[in-house]
Design an enzyme around this catalytic site. Sequence first.
Site, PDB file in Angstrom:
ATOM      1  N   ASP A 134       0.831  -1.193   0.000  1.00  4.02           N
ATOM      2  CA  ASP A 134       0.000   0.000   0.000  1.00  4.02           C
ATOM      3  C   ASP A 134       0.876   1.257   0.000  1.00  4.02           C
ATOM      4  O   ASP A 134       1.725   1.413  -0.862  1.00  4.02           O
ATOM      5  CB  ASP A 134      -0.969  -0.070   1.189  1.00  4.02           C
ATOM      6  CG  ASP A 134      -2.022   1.015   1.200  1.00  4.02           C
ATOM      7  OD1 ASP A 134      -3.024   0.889   0.473  1.00  4.02           O
ATOM      8  OD2 ASP A 134      -1.842   2.007   1.938  1.00  4.02           O
ATOM      9  N   HIS A 153      -7.159  -6.664  -0.356  1.00  7.10           N
ATOM     10  CA  HIS A 153      -6.039  -5.719  -0.341  1.00  7.10           C
ATOM     11  C   HIS A 153      -4.986  -6.067   0.697  1.00  7.10           C
ATOM     12  O   HIS A 153      -3.790  -5.913   0.446  1.00  7.10           O
ATOM     13  CB  HIS A 153      -6.585  -4.313  -0.066  1.00  7.10           C
ATOM     14  CG  HIS A 153      -5.536  -3.264   0.068  1.00  7.10           C
ATOM     15  ND1 HIS A 153      -4.649  -2.949  -0.937  1.00  7.10           N
ATOM     16  CD2 HIS A 153      -5.226  -2.444   1.119  1.00  7.10           C
ATOM     17  CE1 HIS A 153      -3.841  -1.981  -0.528  1.00  7.10           C
ATOM     18  NE2 HIS A 153      -4.175  -1.654   0.703  1.00  7.10           N
TER      19      HIS A 153
END
Length: 292
Positions: free
Chosen positions: A104, A273
């Site tokens: 991320d 994610h």
Amino acid sequence: MFDGFTERRIATSGAEVHALVGGQGPALLMLHGFPQSHAMWHRVAPALAERFTLVLPDLRGYGLSAKPPGDPAHETYSKRANALDQVEVMAALGYERFLLAGHDRGARVAHRLVLDHPDRVERVAFLDIAPTLEVFARIDQRMATAYYHWFFLIQPGGLPEHLIGLDPEFYLRRVLGSIGSTADVFGEEAFANYLTAFRDPATVHAMCEDYRAAASIDQVHDRADRAAGRVVTCPSLVLWGRNSAVGRLYDDPLGIWRPYAPGIQGQEMPAGHFIPEEAPEETARALMEFFG
């Protein structure tokens, strides 16, 4: 969560960085993302520490690291400033060259680090991102819906800071459970670590500044690299979650990355994610195979 690791606090030229260090073998720097901290690596660290000396910092503004105030140009929280922090952390620990992985926001710092300091990194792994310029260039209704926080957190005048501060736990749970993963995949101790930081207004402000930088100064730096033909030259890997926005909304993540890292390899992971917490065994295996 990190038995045998040593806690360090290292002063860089721009901040004080909190980090955990443990394991044995070649140095592997691992950078977390939003809205987390070094604790996100707790399920993959035991296996990786058998082969590598892991350095697990909190990015500036996150976790237990210093939280300098933002500036009008958002340079304080630029990926360039964050990348320099990490180079200086590794130098302070005695590592002039190292392996690098980021998830991320940490993957965006990793991308900037290998461009600004290519001689420092032997191999780099990016977890569940497309390059920042590509994210903004490819925005459509589906992507804007999935990544709404990119546009919420950059709002000026303290708006997101105030709204998040009204109920930090609600917002944290919403974010963790809204990018292809479910909130119940996170361990209690790790979640408590994230929540403690998230209840600090200075942390929330720093996170907003991180996103404001991505929407401004980071793109200036990225466009300058693209104009100059600078790309990632070390061996590189991208892992993306099958159920994440990257996996669901981009037809060809590897193809998106190749203009930025021509030799990149990659694979889809059985996760949303938050790959290292949702698919830790698969993540550790992929990283060990890549880093050797």
